[in-house]
Design an enzyme around this catalytic site. Sequence first.
Site, PDB file in Angstrom:
ATOM      1  N   LYS A  34       0.837  -1.283  -0.071  1.00 39.94           N
ATOM      2  CA  LYS A  34       0.079  -0.064  -0.034  1.00 39.94           C
ATOM      3  C   LYS A  34       0.900   1.113   0.024  1.00 39.94           C
ATOM      4  O   LYS A  34       1.948   1.224   0.678  1.00 39.94           O
ATOM      5  CB  LYS A  34      -0.929  -0.077   1.243  1.00 39.94           C
ATOM      6  CG  LYS A  34      -1.430   1.344   1.502  1.00 39.94           C
ATOM      7  CD  LYS A  34      -2.524   1.395   2.636  1.00 39.94           C
ATOM      8  CE  LYS A  34      -2.666   2.912   3.116  1.00 39.94           C
ATOM      9  NZ  LYS A  34      -4.028   2.588   3.990  1.00 39.94           N
ATOM     10  N   LYS A  43       1.010   5.187   0.375  1.00 39.17           N
ATOM     11  CA  LYS A  43       0.287   6.542   1.224  1.00 39.17           C
ATOM     12  C   LYS A  43       0.652   7.400   0.319  1.00 39.17           C
ATOM     13  O   LYS A  43       1.761   7.782  -0.187  1.00 39.17           O
ATOM     14  CB  LYS A  43       1.045   6.831   2.574  1.00 39.17           C
ATOM     15  CG  LYS A  43       0.218   8.103   3.182  1.00 39.17           C
ATOM     16  CD  LYS A  43      -1.016   8.214   3.328  1.00 39.17           C
ATOM     17  CE  LYS A  43      -1.654   7.117   3.908  1.00 39.17           C
ATOM     18  NZ  LYS A  43      -3.152   7.240   4.001  1.00 39.17           N
ATOM     19  N   GLU A  92      -7.923   3.689  -2.561  1.00 41.38           N
ATOM     20  CA  GLU A  92      -8.393   3.877  -1.003  1.00 41.38           C
ATOM     21  C   GLU A  92      -8.559   5.520  -0.910  1.00 41.38           C
ATOM     22  O   GLU A  92      -7.668   6.225  -1.100  1.00 41.38           O
ATOM     23  CB  GLU A  92      -7.407   3.476   0.200  1.00 41.38           C
ATOM     24  CG  GLU A  92      -7.652   3.575   1.439  1.00 41.38           C
ATOM     25  CD  GLU A  92      -6.538   2.750   2.300  1.00 41.38           C
ATOM     26  OE1 GLU A  92      -6.042   1.802   1.768  1.00 41.38           O
ATOM     27  OE2 GLU A  92      -6.556   3.413   3.545  1.00 41.38           O
ATOM     28  N   HIS A 144      -7.528  -1.105   8.599  1.00 42.23           N
ATOM     29  CA  HIS A 144      -6.750   0.275   8.675  1.00 42.23           C
ATOM     30  C   HIS A 144      -5.661   0.305   9.773  1.00 42.23           C
ATOM     31  O   HIS A 144      -5.896  -0.542  10.853  1.00 42.23           O
ATOM     32  CB  HIS A 144      -7.820   1.586   8.920  1.00 42.23           C
ATOM     33  CG  HIS A 144      -7.079   2.822   9.254  1.00 42.23           C
ATOM     34  ND1 HIS A 144      -7.028   3.177  10.593  1.00 42.23           N
ATOM     35  CD2 HIS A 144      -6.662   3.681   8.332  1.00 42.23           C
ATOM     36  CE1 HIS A 144      -6.553   4.643  10.473  1.00 42.23           C
ATOM     37  NE2 HIS A 144      -6.184   4.895   9.298  1.00 42.23           N
ATOM     38  N   ASN A 182      -2.949   2.958  12.128  1.00 38.05           N
ATOM     39  CA  ASN A 182      -2.142   4.253  12.477  1.00 38.05           C
ATOM     40  C   ASN A 182      -1.071   3.754  13.227  1.00 38.05           C
ATOM     41  O   ASN A 182      -1.038   2.888  13.584  1.00 38.05           O
ATOM     42  CB  ASN A 182      -3.156   5.004  13.237  1.00 38.05           C
ATOM     43  CG  ASN A 182      -3.188   6.555  12.898  1.00 38.05           C
ATOM     44  OD1 ASN A 182      -2.257   7.021  12.973  1.00 38.05           O
ATOM     45  ND2 ASN A 182      -4.103   6.886  12.240  1.00 38.05           N
TER      46      ASN A 182
HETATM   47  O1  GLR Z   1      -5.648   6.607   5.688  1.00 41.70           O
HETATM   48  C1  GLR Z   1      -5.101   5.846   6.348  1.00 41.70           C
HETATM   49  O2  GLR Z   1      -4.906   4.713   5.833  1.00 41.70           O
HETATM   50  C2  GLR Z   1      -4.308   6.414   7.219  1.00 41.70           C
HETATM   51  O3  GLR Z   1      -4.977   7.367   7.892  1.00 41.70           O
HETATM   52  C3  GLR Z   1      -3.274   5.563   8.054  1.00 41.70           C
HETATM   53  C4  GLR Z   1      -2.424   6.496   8.691  1.00 41.70           C
HETATM   54  O4  GLR Z   1      -3.053   7.323   9.638  1.00 41.70           O
HETATM   55  C5  GLR Z   1      -1.178   7.440   7.891  1.00 41.70           C
HETATM   56  O5  GLR Z   1      -1.892   8.024   6.795  1.00 41.70           O
HETATM   57  C6  GLR Z   1      -0.503   8.263   8.550  1.00 41.70           C
HETATM   58  O6  GLR Z   1      -0.291   7.880   9.777  1.00 41.70           O
HETATM   59  O7  GLR Z   1       0.094   8.963   8.052  1.00 41.70           O
HETATM   60 MG    MG Z   2      -6.656   5.339   4.466  1.00 46.59          MG
END
Ligand code: GLR
Ligand code: MG
Length: 429
Positions: free
Chosen positions: A196, A198, A251, A325, A327
């Site tokens: 995945k 980001k 996503e 998901h 974090n």
């Molecule tokens: O949309 C997501 O998968 C997230 O928000 C995961 C994490 O929070 C990520 O985006 C982060 O921490 O930068």
């Molecule tokens: Mg996400």
Amino acid sequence: MNLTVTDVRLTPILVADPPLLNTQGVHQPYTPRLIIEVVTADGTTGVGETYGDTKYLELARPLAERLTGRRVDDLNGLSALADEVAVDDSRVSGQVDVGGLRGVQTADKLRLSVVSGFEVACLDALGKCLGLPVHALLGGKVRDSVEYSAYLFYKWAGHPEGVPAEQDDWGAALDPAGIVEQARRLTERHGFTSFKLKGGVFPPDQEIAAVRALAAAFPGHPLRLDPNGAWSVATSLKVAEEIGDLLEYLEDPALGTPAMAEVAAATDVPLATNMCVTTFAEIREAFTRGAVQVVLSDHHYWGGLRSTQQLAAVCRTFGVGVSMHSNTHLGISLAAMTHVAATVPGLHHACDSHYPWQSEDVLTERLTFTGGRITVPDGPGLGVELDRDRLRPLHRRWLDDDGRLRERDDAAAMRVAEPGWRTPAVPRW
Ligand SMILES: O=C([O-])C(=O)C[C@H](O)[C@@H](O)C(=O)[O-]
Ligand SMILES: [Mg+2]
């Protein structure tokens, strides 16, 4: 066996986090988490973990007081107790959640994010008392291991100069070659087979190029791209057209259910979300409009492991997929995710996890990925053990902080490097 709660210990900590980029900004060098310990009358301790920003602590403290004297197996009562805890209006009105990445903030969501940590701690204690793993308390595992994906981030080599931080050994990843290199290292270290990225960090063409580079380097492996709602409907559709055939799902390309529904209506690429469906109240509109094909549950803000199972049942009813998901989190939450994921029959996608980015943990032994999977623990409770010697310095770091790092704020962290930085207006592209 006496299941009465005699003590609840709350330990806020700051955990080292690398400079991972997202559309809001960059991760702070240290991020707040809350470790929850629930102690029973016969001396059994259960552990849980959740967000540690002040607004969560403000709710955790009165909930901890109310829980004392109740039983660890009174999980339905726990939610009712949380409803008694008042949420300060200023914490929710006009607010978005941590970094704006998890949808709207409501009083209920705030409460649920706290309840979840307590629920996990109670389940851990109950499992230890009964000699049963948490997955057994949830009805039993349907798989012996849970698959996770490699979570790729654009990242700087280090936090801005002069900012106290731990150094990481991942290096920078700011272009397709850097992302492919990061994917290779994550795969070498943990055996992941799906990826995945980001997104929402660079203009879409650059992120499209990164996905193409990943597809070339890892042919046939499932890929996802998540710009956290940074794109317009038109941009989302353009990206879907260009790289849809390479993606397992896209996503949260656009922000909110109406925009996601528009995208979904015009493409065959499945859409996943952890932003427009984040509470039970948001399900009806999103599902009836066909806005999402996969919901990424997060037991922290859905209210715990049992709520995650309920969400999975609703998704199954509507023919919507479910995955997880993540974090920034530590091993307690990874164990909790693994237990619940093990009990969800229709889990057809590898779950997200930030864990490989966390060099610090509060467990005696880190959880390990083998072939990208975590073996579902079969020992009593979560099957993990809190290490007080590791917990202490992370708490000390929280105590010593002047308050700046106690609230996660990715935009503020970005301003250290780029003083003019503002949270980008959406759609950004
Ligand atoms: O949309 C997501 O998968 C997230 O928000 C995961 C994490 O929070 C990520 O985006 C982060 O921490 O930068
Ligand atoms: Mg996400």
